[in-house]
Design an enzyme around this catalytic site. Structure first.
Site, PDB file in Angstrom:
ATOM      1  N   GLY A  41       0.736  -1.304   0.084  1.00  0.00           N
ATOM      2  CA  GLY A  41       0.048   0.136   0.247  1.00  0.00           C
ATOM      3  C   GLY A  41       0.771   1.231   0.048  1.00  0.00           C
ATOM      4  N   GLY A  43      -0.717   4.568   0.024  1.00  0.00           N
ATOM      5  CA  GLY A  43      -1.401   5.567   0.426  1.00  0.00           C
ATOM      6  C   GLY A  43      -0.775   6.455   1.602  1.00  0.00           C
ATOM      7  N   ARG A 331     -20.918  11.851  11.799  1.00  0.00           N
ATOM      8  CA  ARG A 331     -21.434  11.189  10.594  1.00  0.00           C
ATOM      9  C   ARG A 331     -22.574  10.085  10.774  1.00  0.00           C
ATOM     10  NH1 ARG A 331     -15.664  10.746   7.621  1.00  0.00           N
ATOM     11  NH2 ARG A 331     -15.285  13.002   7.287  1.00  0.00           N
TER      12      ARG A 331
END
Length: 638
Positions: A41, A43, A331
């Site tokens: 990964g 990111g 949220r």
């Protein structure tokens, strides 16, 4: 069932991390060159970890399935990154960020990890500024801040609506420097398909070159997974189409425990779906709720244009339901409120699944130029997608799958129950509990990569001596053979349905029964249907082409096959947790006005699951959550 030990250091919470770092073993600079570390990964978590470990002198192999680390999904983050700098002098501090995060996660996260995250947050901003991130600034030159959901201070640093992009470019520049220096070898367009365990330790991975189809073996002294979340199990989500569960799920099948998989976050401000054949959804930053007001018509089925609906006939329902926080409730709470309003018949738009996010008041108060400066690129994106000008017509929004709080179980050092397997960022479970506050994902990814893993992985590598392992080892041959057999099986089915058709059907099933709302009957029914769908997949999927070529359909088929197994794990977790907490909302456990009812006596623990075979119920292991600094209370934002 075993009781898991998170290996949290003793002592006052404000001193745990500093004391722990002083006690960690070190690897001398000359010896670091002897160790190879795999980072899967690229990111924010993966790129920052690979860059930092490379700069320290370790040999690093970094893998991503994109054509460049710059394509990692972190680039899509919009609104900002939290840090307890208190530049606004509005009462913020490390403790308040810690408490907001614990409360926002509905008291289902590990205290020590969350406090460490809050501590490190201030250093992250300094690091990013040093790397050249163009954060927004006040007129006098100070870094600007704005508010996000679930808090009453301004602590979110931002770069208009493209904060993730700017942070990722900064991490990429640091990573590229180490690639040029020869400390990091980058493997783009390469997907991890299995984890290799040698003598009980993670010692390598099996990958597939997505361009040539070549299956490759890679050995190392430790493996770091920073592969993001599994929100695409719902098919329609705000995630990039390539985001998947494969790396973490294959590690789970090799013995890594998967923690709290049912904790999946729904984001309230997304552009509503518009058709059956849509492939993904688009996020509109939570930062928009700073200045935008959310409302619906007071009359059911009112189809008048929003400009024609007078103020007296508008219901600003979040401001009415939650007067203390208004439009900036967390949220999970905002998402359920929006769904409830739409289910009652007050929704707007062609399908009736949407509410208005209106900036007319802010434009009158602040001026259009100020709104353009803060959100211009987001408004432009909305107009390009919908054909509507949000400066003139209110945006329409509806909740969508966005982030996953669940992930592989890790201890305080970010190491899984498999020695040598470290898990960073969204791929682990550690920091967000049952609901993530906005602007905390970027914070966690960079904290894990820049500041935590360089310390904790050194402690592991400096421990028991590890003999060099060759890719000729039987464990590598066995893992590669299993990967090849799985690929061959996918190609040999020659059925009549595409992988996408199975994914779409699975996504609808999971969204309806293990999405924003869950209940026992729906989850039990879903377990049965997922098993039937998986059986049909292996009898009727049609994967064109071969393995020895660039084959997107083969990539998708492998990822959908993993989703079809992982879906059962999510449902088992949601079924066993007989409470409502954060984003996990069981209809059986709610107050008369629709708020979540937690059960701290029976479920105040991390649920970590151990693989027992396809179609078999996994074994549950528990890590009790002990709250020494804060007292779990009814989570109220009213």
């Amino acid at each position: 069932m075993t009781q898991l030990d998170g290996r949290v250091p003793s002592g006052p919470i404000a001193e745990k991390w500093d004391r722990h770092r002083r006690q960690l073993r070190l690897v001398a600079p000359a010896n670091r060159r002897k160790f190879r570390i795999i980072v899967v990964g690229s990111g924010l978590a993966g790129a920052s970890a690979a860059a930092t470990l490379g700069q320290l002198g370790y040999q690093v192999d970094c893998f991503c399935f994109q054509d460049s680390p710059r394509r990692a999904h972190s680039i899509a983050a919009q609104g900002g990154i939290n840090a307890a700098k208190n530049y606004q002098n509005d009462g913020d501090n490390v403790w308040r960020l810690f408490y907001d995060t614990i409360k926002g996660g509905d008291f289902r996260s590990r205290e020590a990890n969350v406090y460490r995250l809050a501590q490190i947050s201030t250093a992250i901003i300094d690091q990013c500024v040093a790397l050249g991130v163009p954060f927004a600034r006040e007129y006098g030159g100070m870094l600007a801040n704005r508010s996000f959901g679930g808090v009453q201070v301004s602590r979110t640093f931002y770069a208009r609506g493209q904060t993730g992009q700017q942070l990722l470019l900064a991490c990429y520049s640091a990573l590229a420097r180490q690639i040029d220096a020869g400390n990091v070898r980058m493997y783009p367009r390469t997907e991890m398909l299995d984890l290799v365990i040698v003598d009980g330790k993670a010692r390598g991975i099996i990958t597939r070159n997505l361009v040539t189809g070549e299956i490759q073996r890679h050995a190392a002294h430790a493996v770091c997974l920073a592969t993001g979340g599994y929100g695409n199990i719902y098919y329609l989500s705000t995630n990039a189409a390539g985001c998947n569960v494969t790396a973490t799920y294959r590690a789970y099948k090799r013995g890594a425990y998967f923690a709290n998989p049912c904790f999946t976050q729904i984001h309230p401000t997304c552009i509503p779906p518009h058709g059956e054949h849509q492939s993904k959804l688009t996020l509109m930053s939570e930062s928009l709720r700073n200045d935008g007001r959310i409302w619906v018509p007071k009359r059911k089925g009112d189809r008048r244009p929003p400009q024609e609906i007078p103020e007296s006939e508008r219901d600003y329902f979040l401001e009415r339901m939650y007067p203390a926080f208004g439009n900036l409730v967390p949220r999970d709470i905002a998402s359920r409120a929006i769904k409830r309003i739409c289910d009652q018949g007050y929704g707007v738009g062609p399908l009736g699944i949407g509410v208005y996010l209106d900036f007319s008041d802010a434009i009158k108060r602040l001026g259009r130029s100020t709104i353009e400066q803060r959100y211009g690129n987001l408004f432009e994106m909305y107009e390009r997608i919908t054909g509507e000008d949000p400066y003139e017509v209110p945006m329409r929004i509806y909740p969508a799958s966005h982030y996953t709080m669940g992930g592989l179980w890790v201890d305080y050092n970010l190491m899984s129950n498999i020695p040598g397997l470290f898990v960073l960022g969204e791929a682990n479970f550690s920091d967000h509990g049952a609901n993530r506050l906005g602007a905390s994902a970027l914070m966690q990814g960079l904290a894990d990569g820049f500041f935590i893993i360089p310390n904790t992985i050194a402690h592991y590598l400096a421990g028991e001596p590890m003999q060099p392992v060759s890719t000729d080892h039987d464990a590598f041959a066995e893992a590669e053979n299993e990967v090849r057999l799985r690929i061959r099986r996918l190609l040999q089915v020659k059925g009549r349905r595409t992988p996408d058709s199975f994914h779409r059907e699975l996504g609808r099933l999971m969204w309806d029964n293990c999405g924003m709302i869950r209940n026992r009957e729906g989850l039990q029914r879903t377990l049965e249907k997922v098993a039937q769908l998986r059986e049909e997949f292996w009898e009727n999927v049609n994967v064109l082409g071969s393995n020895e070529q660039f084959n997107i359909m083969l990539e998708k088929a492998g990822r959908v096959a993993d989703f079809l197994e992982f879906a059962e794990l999510m449902c088992y977790d949601a079924l066993h947790r007989e409470e409502s907490c954060g984003a996990h909302f069981r209809e059986e456990y709610q107050t008369p006005d629709g708020e979540a009812v937690r059960n701290d006596e029976q479920f105040c623990y991390v649920a970590a699951w151990e693989y027992q075979g396809v179609g078999q119920k996994p074994t549950l292991h528990k890590e009790p959550l002990v709250f020494e600094e804060v007292k779990p209370t009814v989570r109220s934002y009213k």
